[in-house]
Structure formats: C-alpha cells, structure tokens
Write a protein that holds these residues in place. Structure first.
Motif, PDB file in Angstrom:
ATOM      1  N   ARG A 182       0.550  -1.399   0.186  1.00 18.38           N
ATOM      2  CA  ARG A 182      -0.163   0.826   0.158  1.00 18.38           C
ATOM      3  C   ARG A 182       1.185   1.528  -0.211  1.00 18.38           C
ATOM      4  O   ARG A 182       0.355   2.278  -0.499  1.00 18.38           O
ATOM      5  CB  ARG A 182      -0.616   0.101   1.056  1.00 18.38           C
ATOM      6  CG  ARG A 182      -2.039  -0.577   1.282  1.00 18.38           C
ATOM      7  CD  ARG A 182      -3.315  -0.965   0.106  1.00 18.38           C
ATOM      8  NE  ARG A 182      -4.638  -0.815  -0.020  1.00 18.38           N
ATOM      9  CZ  ARG A 182      -4.508  -2.397  -0.867  1.00 18.38           C
ATOM     10  NH1 ARG A 182      -3.069  -2.552  -1.303  1.00 18.38           N
ATOM     11  NH2 ARG A 182      -5.702  -2.683  -0.903  1.00 18.38           N
ATOM     12  N   ALA A 183       1.943   1.911   1.034  1.00 19.09           N
ATOM     13  CA  ALA A 183       3.242   2.278   0.946  1.00 19.09           C
ATOM     14  C   ALA A 183       3.422   3.231  -0.174  1.00 19.09           C
ATOM     15  O   ALA A 183       3.951   4.085  -0.803  1.00 19.09           O
ATOM     16  CB  ALA A 183       4.190   2.375   1.580  1.00 19.09           C
ATOM     17  N   PHE A 184       3.586   1.487  -1.315  1.00 16.53           N
ATOM     18  CA  PHE A 184       4.566   1.978  -2.360  1.00 16.53           C
ATOM     19  C   PHE A 184       3.161   2.545  -3.852  1.00 16.53           C
ATOM     20  O   PHE A 184       3.434   2.676  -4.958  1.00 16.53           O
ATOM     21  CB  PHE A 184       4.981   1.003  -3.209  1.00 16.53           C
ATOM     22  CG  PHE A 184       6.673   0.591  -2.326  1.00 16.53           C
ATOM     23  CD1 PHE A 184       7.265   1.009  -3.364  1.00 16.53           C
ATOM     24  CD2 PHE A 184       6.684   0.783  -0.743  1.00 16.53           C
ATOM     25  CE1 PHE A 184       9.021   1.517  -3.206  1.00 16.53           C
ATOM     26  CE2 PHE A 184       8.118   0.334  -1.087  1.00 16.53           C
ATOM     27  CZ  PHE A 184       9.156   1.257  -0.944  1.00 16.53           C
ATOM     28  N   PHE A 197      -7.595  -0.054  -1.668  1.00 13.72           N
ATOM     29  CA  PHE A 197      -6.448   0.410  -2.873  1.00 13.72           C
ATOM     30  C   PHE A 197      -6.671   1.606  -3.561  1.00 13.72           C
ATOM     31  O   PHE A 197      -5.794   2.370  -3.892  1.00 13.72           O
ATOM     32  CB  PHE A 197      -6.149  -0.683  -3.441  1.00 13.72           C
ATOM     33  CG  PHE A 197      -6.815  -1.125  -4.818  1.00 13.72           C
ATOM     34  CD1 PHE A 197      -7.168  -0.278  -5.553  1.00 13.72           C
ATOM     35  CD2 PHE A 197      -7.269  -2.565  -4.322  1.00 13.72           C
ATOM     36  CE1 PHE A 197      -8.704  -0.957  -6.065  1.00 13.72           C
ATOM     37  CE2 PHE A 197      -8.196  -2.615  -5.236  1.00 13.72           C
ATOM     38  CZ  PHE A 197      -8.683  -2.098  -6.174  1.00 13.72           C
ATOM     39  N   GLY A 198      -7.698   2.128  -3.294  1.00 14.44           N
ATOM     40  CA  GLY A 198      -8.142   3.682  -4.563  1.00 14.44           C
ATOM     41  C   GLY A 198      -9.233   3.659  -3.673  1.00 14.44           C
ATOM     42  O   GLY A 198     -10.176   4.056  -2.669  1.00 14.44           O
ATOM     43  N   LYS A 199      -8.488   5.637  -3.282  1.00 11.40           N
ATOM     44  CA  LYS A 199      -9.601   6.636  -2.439  1.00 11.40           C
ATOM     45  C   LYS A 199     -10.985   6.375  -3.276  1.00 11.40           C
ATOM     46  O   LYS A 199     -11.981   6.827  -2.221  1.00 11.40           O
ATOM     47  CB  LYS A 199      -9.232   8.338  -2.500  1.00 11.40           C
ATOM     48  CG  LYS A 199      -8.876   8.800  -3.250  1.00 11.40           C
ATOM     49  CD  LYS A 199      -8.038   9.708  -2.798  1.00 11.40           C
ATOM     50  CE  LYS A 199      -7.609  10.874  -3.975  1.00 11.40           C
ATOM     51  NZ  LYS A 199      -7.162  12.112  -3.744  1.00 11.40           N
ATOM     52  N   ALA A 259     -13.240  -0.637  -1.937  1.00 13.63           N
ATOM     53  CA  ALA A 259     -12.335  -1.367  -3.069  1.00 13.63           C
ATOM     54  C   ALA A 259     -11.284  -2.102  -2.255  1.00 13.63           C
ATOM     55  O   ALA A 259     -10.306  -2.609  -1.416  1.00 13.63           O
ATOM     56  CB  ALA A 259     -11.526  -0.626  -4.474  1.00 13.63           C
ATOM     57  N   ILE A 260     -11.392  -3.925  -3.131  1.00 12.46           N
ATOM     58  CA  ILE A 260      -9.989  -4.400  -2.326  1.00 12.46           C
ATOM     59  C   ILE A 260      -9.773  -5.591  -3.170  1.00 12.46           C
ATOM     60  O   ILE A 260     -10.596  -5.657  -4.318  1.00 12.46           O
ATOM     61  CB  ILE A 260     -10.657  -5.482  -1.017  1.00 12.46           C
ATOM     62  CG1 ILE A 260      -9.608  -6.083  -0.330  1.00 12.46           C
ATOM     63  CG2 ILE A 260     -11.506  -6.299  -1.698  1.00 12.46           C
ATOM     64  CD1 ILE A 260      -7.950  -5.169   0.162  1.00 12.46           C
ATOM     65  N   GLU A 261      -8.332  -5.794  -3.206  1.00 15.51           N
ATOM     66  CA  GLU A 261      -8.052  -7.115  -4.755  1.00 15.51           C
ATOM     67  C   GLU A 261      -8.715  -8.373  -3.728  1.00 15.51           C
ATOM     68  O   GLU A 261      -9.312  -8.626  -2.675  1.00 15.51           O
ATOM     69  CB  GLU A 261      -6.942  -7.052  -4.833  1.00 15.51           C
ATOM     70  CG  GLU A 261      -5.334  -5.837  -4.740  1.00 15.51           C
ATOM     71  CD  GLU A 261      -5.370  -5.200  -3.070  1.00 15.51           C
ATOM     72  OE1 GLU A 261      -4.410  -4.332  -3.078  1.00 15.51           O
ATOM     73  OE2 GLU A 261      -6.072  -5.444  -2.691  1.00 15.51           O
ATOM     74  N   PRO A 262      -8.995  -9.859  -5.026  1.00 13.85           N
ATOM     75  CA  PRO A 262      -9.541 -10.675  -4.893  1.00 13.85           C
ATOM     76  C   PRO A 262      -8.378 -11.945  -3.360  1.00 13.85           C
ATOM     77  O   PRO A 262      -6.770 -11.756  -4.446  1.00 13.85           O
ATOM     78  CB  PRO A 262      -9.916 -11.178  -5.882  1.00 13.85           C
ATOM     79  CG  PRO A 262      -8.723 -10.650  -6.814  1.00 13.85           C
ATOM     80  CD  PRO A 262      -8.696  -8.872  -6.068  1.00 13.85           C
ATOM     81  N   VAL A 263      -8.742 -12.452  -3.389  1.00 13.65           N
ATOM     82  CA  VAL A 263      -7.943 -13.819  -2.532  1.00 13.65           C
ATOM     83  C   VAL A 263      -8.132 -14.939  -3.142  1.00 13.65           C
ATOM     84  O   VAL A 263      -9.340 -15.486  -3.813  1.00 13.65           O
ATOM     85  CB  VAL A 263      -8.370 -14.055  -1.326  1.00 13.65           C
ATOM     86  CG1 VAL A 263      -8.128 -15.115  -0.335  1.00 13.65           C
ATOM     87  CG2 VAL A 263      -8.180 -12.575  -0.573  1.00 13.65           C
TER      88      VAL A 263
END
Length: 372
Positions: free
Chosen positions: A281-283, A311-313, A318-322
């Motif tokens: 997230r920091a990058f 990951f997006g304001k 929003a979240i990536e899949p697992v």
C-alpha cells in the motif's frame, strides 16, 4: 498465560487423478495443522506446509520443546525463535498465537488487528490446469465451466507447462467457454524468459478483461519485470514464494509489478505477512494473496484483507481478490466457509469465529507412510 501443549495434525490426501502446473503433476495434497493450548484452557489453530516428515520431526524434536512453558503473549519473540528451526513452521505458530490473543481479549481477529473495512472479500477460482492424458484441455475447460456455474466471476489458470502454442490453444478454449463479464488470470510459475513471455502479447491484447499475468519470469529478475511491464498490455503479478516483507522491496521500489502475491504460508509469521500488505500500500501497488495450499491460511488471508485499507480513495470498499483453491482438495472442507456470488463472508465471533471439522482431521491424518 503460558503455553501448555502443542498438538500436531499432519494431513494427507492421495489424489485419484493427478493434476498440476508448470512444475509438474501432483499425486497428493498435504497440510500441517497445529493447535496451541494455554494453561488457562485457551487454544488457537495454525497451519504450515512442507514435507510432512520434515515438519513432524521438527515440531516434536525441537519446536514443541521450545514453545511449551513460554508466555503465549510473546508471539513475535516465539515466531523468531521457531524461524531458526523452520521458517514455514513459524507461520503456523504465529497464526495460533494470534487467535489465542484475540480469544483472551474476547474479540474477533479483525478487531484485535484494529478493525475491518469490509465484511466480504472477493475470491477467484484457482486451477491447476494440467492433467495426464491427451484430453487435459477438455478437462480443464470443464472444470472452469463448473466454477463459473457455481458463481465465480474470476479465474486463474496455468500456463508454462506445455509449448506456448499448445498453452495458447488452451487459453483460447477457456475464454470461449466463459461468460463475457468474467475475468481471467494466467500463471506461468516462472517458466519463461522475456522472449517467450512476449510471445503471449498478441493473445493478451485480445483478452477482454484480463486480471493479470503471474510470474512469467523468475521473480528475482526485478529489472526485467519492469521492462516487461512496459511491453505487455496486462498487469503483472508475482511473489508467492518470497519469505520476508523486505525481500519485496526490489520489486516494489522499481514498480516492477502491478500486484504482489504474498502467501501467509511462505512469509514468516502472520504479522510479517500483514506488514507486507501495508508495504505494498505504501508503494501504491496492489496485493492479492496466494492462498492455494491451506484452508486455514486462506481464512487468515481473508481476515488480513478485511482489515486492509482500500487501494483507491474513490472506491472506499475496493479490495483485491483472494485465491480460492477450486481443485480436488478435501482440506478445503475443514472450515465451513464457502464462496457465494464470487465473495466470501468474513466470520464474526471471537477468535477466527468458526470451528475446524475434527472428523476430517481424524480421517485424513497422515499415518507416517511414504506418499511420493
């Protein structure tokens, strides 16, 4: 609150029909679970993966004697101690002690980690595409179709185990079988050099909604990944075998990937795994967990994603899949957790919020015999 006992549960399932990826066919599935109990009766579960013989001997000869009698609150210290004996065993210890801490506080694991941003996490159906016989493509397509009928909207299939031409025919058949609104990821398991990876460009340009291309090259080639990212029309992903948060830095600093794919079984300890997510997230780089090899591990990845900031304001949820193992694997049933509509509800309740199926633990317990 000190550790009183550490129980071990080595599990083995011999596959009736082998399947695999570019590294070869699997003839079995295995996992290694532990249950740590404290002197006041609080217990937590953990999971790790490696050769069962190695793990079993390591736990009983060295790791359990090093844990018994130690304060269960010293999670990071104990994970560091176990790491000296076996890095992957340390992952199981970190999980079990995390659940114990949450249970002692009367909290859900997400609350113990600072609270959740969401209650449901998207998952993608993950396949080992290769099987024995000339009809392997037909079998693969049928498995993907079955997952689509079950409600999955995103899928990952394997490449790199056959010639580029044969693999591309397989991917074209998979795409033709999927509904138009689904998404597809390709995983090469570090099988190519840059020239072969670029041979996929024409097909990738025609893919309607690609998720990513995963590990086309050896992951140590950060500079080459950066160049490949400029020349391919799909996102790049990788990093499932990286063991420490700091080891992701060459990839993150170069922005060589669009997604990192850390695995809670491989990153040493669940705390360091969560640090890896925060580092991404920091990058400004997304993180989608590799979670193919364990049901409990996948649950911890879901908890970590529930607690991860978006990951997006512009998309507050929003979240990536697992990753969700869609292959023949009875260990998926160890937990009463099933996707619905391409999502999984994160359990509430204290600790991890659900119980493991002890009947399955007993049924698939490894008897110590050879299995390779």
């Amino acid at each position: 609150m000190k550790i009183r006992t550490v129980e071990t549960y080595p599990l083995l399932y011999r596959l009736p029909a082998p399947y695999g990826d570019a590294n070869g066919l699997k003839t079995f599935r295995s996992t290694y679970l532990i249950r740590i109990e404290t002197d006041d009766g609080v217990s937590g579960w953990g999971e790790c993966a490696d050769a069962l013989e190695t793990l079993h001997k390591g736990f009983h000869d060295r790791i359990i004697p090093a844990l018994v009698g130690q304060p269960a609150t010293d999670r990071r210290k104990l994970v560091r101690t176990v790491k000296k004996h076996h890095a992957r065993a340390a992952s199981a210890v970190g999980m079990a002690l995390s659940e114990i801490a949450a249970l002692r506080a009367g909290m859900n694991l997400c609350d113990a980690w600072g609270g959740r941003f969401r209650d449901k996490i998207p998952v993608y159906a993950s396949f080992q595409s290769y099987s024995a016989g000339a009809d392997w493509q037909k079998r693969s397509v049928a498995a993907v179709e079955q997952a689509a009928a079950a409600g999955f909207a995103a899928f990952k299939v394997k490449i790199g185990g056959k010639s580029v031409d044969e693999d591309q025919r397989h991917i074209a058949a998979v795409q033709a079988a999927l509904p138009g609104d689904t998404r597809l990821a390709l995983d090469a398991n570090q099988s190519y050099d840059a020239a072969e990876a670029l041979a996929w460009r024409p097909l990738l340009e025609r893919m309607p909604r690609p998720l990513w291309l995963e590990e086309p090259l050896q992951i140590k080639y950060a500079a080459e990944y950066g160049l490949l990212r400029q020349r391919l029309p799909v996102p790049l992903a990788g990093g499932e075998n990286i063991e420490a948060a700091a080891d992701f830095l060459p990839l993150l600093a170069r922005h060589a990937l669009d997604y990192i794919t850390p695995d809670p079984l491989h990153v040493t300890g669940i705390d360091e795994y969560r640090e890896t997510l925060s580092l991404a997230r920091a990058f400004g780089i997304r993180a989608t967990p590799h979670a193919f090899d364990g049901a409990l591990t996948r649950l911890y990845a879901l908890f970590a994603h529930a607690c991860l900031e978006p990951f997006g304001k512009m998309q507050p949820d929003a979240i990536e899949p697992v990753e969700w193992d869609a292959m023949d694997n009875p260990f998926t049933r160890l937990l009463p957790l099933r996707p619905a509509g391409g999502e999984v509800a994160v359990p509430g309740g204290t600790g991890i919020g659900i119980e493991l199926d002890t009947d399955l633990l007993a049924f698939y317990r490894w008897d110590g015999s050879r299995y390779e």
